[in-house]
Scaffold this active site. Structure first.
Site, PDB file in Angstrom:
ATOM      1  CG  ASP A  12      -2.026  -1.007   1.143  1.00  0.00           C
ATOM      2  OD1 ASP A  12      -2.262  -1.529   0.031  1.00  0.00           O
ATOM      3  OD2 ASP A  12      -2.672  -1.270   2.174  1.00  0.00           O
ATOM      4  CB  ALA A 223     -19.459   6.230   9.856  1.00  0.00           C
ATOM      5  CG  ASP A 246      -6.048   5.601   6.424  1.00  0.00           C
ATOM      6  OD1 ASP A 246      -6.964   5.263   5.642  1.00  0.00           O
ATOM      7  OD2 ASP A 246      -4.845   5.388   6.193  1.00  0.00           O
ATOM      8  CG  ASP A 252      -9.612  -5.673   3.685  1.00  0.00           C
ATOM      9  OD1 ASP A 252     -10.557  -6.176   3.044  1.00  0.00           O
ATOM     10  OD2 ASP A 252      -8.766  -4.924   3.170  1.00  0.00           O
TER      11      ASP A 252
HETATM   12  O1  RIB Z   1      -9.244  -3.010   1.360  1.00  0.00           O
HETATM   13  C1  RIB Z   1      -8.087  -2.234   1.428  1.00  0.00           C
HETATM   14  C2  RIB Z   1      -7.047  -2.833   0.535  1.00  0.00           C
HETATM   15  O2  RIB Z   1      -7.480  -2.745  -0.811  1.00  0.00           O
HETATM   16  C3  RIB Z   1      -5.716  -2.128   0.563  1.00  0.00           C
HETATM   17  O3  RIB Z   1      -4.838  -2.669   1.488  1.00  0.00           O
HETATM   18  C4  RIB Z   1      -5.225  -2.235  -0.876  1.00  0.00           C
HETATM   19  O4  RIB Z   1      -4.055  -2.957  -0.978  1.00  0.00           O
HETATM   20  C5  RIB Z   1      -6.377  -2.875  -1.655  1.00  0.00           C
HETATM   21  O5  RIB Z   1      -6.178  -4.219  -1.868  1.00  0.00           O
END
Ligand code: RIB
Length: 307
Positions: A12, A223, A246, A252
């Site tokens: 990222d 949110a 952020d 995830d």
């Molecule tokens: O869901 C967030 C992720 O989406 C990030 O880490 C980025 O790498 C993309 O895969």
């Protein structure tokens, strides 16, 4: 109980912006953060940090990022026997832009992730058969996702499918073979072509998926919390209010924590509540995996929420 994540890893590259540049314009952005990410990897790390025994099936490139990605999995206690290097290919990379309201915009360059094939599942079959749950996303080839779903169904392994990034090519027939289908509201909108501007519309869109035969639809709403539809049931889990910095990787975080807690307790609602807290913690820090708490930090956060 072991969990397998069959999915992506990315590096990222996060730029925090006050304002996005217009075409032809150059703007200065205040800060930058680089870290391990990718939806599959993020979900694996979230599950591992909440106590799950996790194996990862993924591909890295033969570049400077590969060893760091593998080391990062190992430092989080994840089994990397089936994280393999692909020669002549870059690792997956994700440029991310986070605005002053903490919302993210993400581009992905799949790189080695596009090389995760059904044969890789066959090679890991003996290890995968030891797992009770497989988590999948859509940053790897669709044919591999379908093969993994068939493998899981054949061996009585539960499946969570996170349809992200949303792809209209996703087969509904395969989505129906999964135990949990977990989009965010944007993905739900793209996949159903229905509006999701308010809770009534979100529930109608999710219900349209149940009517097509999906078993459990859990929509993550940032949110606004999350909502679970199953049969005639609609259960909403309210958000945990925090000061967001952020939001990248929060979905995830939710899925990885949900998977761990669901495997541990078998209780979907309790797993959603736990996952809400874990995702809430994650938005208070910068980055994706770098914002996920370890168990000590998470327990302290939960205590603080109760008091
Ligand atoms: O869901 C967030 C992720 O989406 C990030 O880490 C980025 O790498 C993309 O895969």
């Amino acid at each position: 109980m072991k969990i397998a994540v069959i999915g992506s890893n990315m590096v990222d590259l996060i730029t925090y912006v006050d304002q996005m540049p217009k075409a032809g314009e150059t703007l200065e952005a205040p800060t930058f953060h680089m870290g391990c990410g990718g939806k599959g990897a993020n979900q694996a790390i979230a599950a591992a940090r909440t106590g799950a025994n996790v194996m990862m099936l993924s591909k890295v490139g033969d570049d400077i990022f590969a060893d760091n990605t593998i080391r990062n999995f190992q430092q989080n206690g994840i089994d990397t026997q089936y994280v393999e290097k692909v020669s002549g290919v870059s690792s997956g990379v994700a440029p991310i832009f986070v605005d002053s309201s903490s919302q993210n915009r993400i581009l992905i360059i799949k790189g080695a992730n596009a090389h995760l094939q059904p044969e890789d599942i066959d090679r890991a079959a003996a290890a995968l058969k030891q797992c009770k749950l497989i988590i999948l996303q859509l940053e790897i080839p669709l044919e591999t996702v379908y093969y993994a779903i068939d493998f899981a169904n054949h061996h009585g392994i539960q499946v969570i499918l996170n349809p992200a990034p949303a792809s209209k090519a996703l087969s509904l027939e395969y989505a129906c073979k999964c135990d949990f289908f977990m989009p965010n509201e944007t993905e739900l909108e793209i996949l159903t072509a229905m509006p999701v501007a308010n809770m009534t519309q979100i529930q109608a869109a999710a219900r349209s998926l149940l009517e097509k035969g999906l078993k459990n639809v859990i929509v993550t709403l940032g949110a606004k919390g999350s909502v679970w539809l199953h049969g005639d049931q609609v259960i909403q889990v309210p958000p945990c209010k925090v000061q967001a910095v952020d939001t990248s990787g929060a979905g995830d975080a939710f899925i990885g924590c949900f998977a761990q807690h669901y495997m541990q307790t078998g209780n979907v609602l309790e797993a959603m509540k736990e996952a809400s807290l874990f995702a809430a913690y994650s938005v208070t820090g910068k980055g994706t995996q770098s914002s996920y708490p370890n168990q000590v930090e998470f327990n302290a956060f939960k205590q603080a929420q109760l008091s």
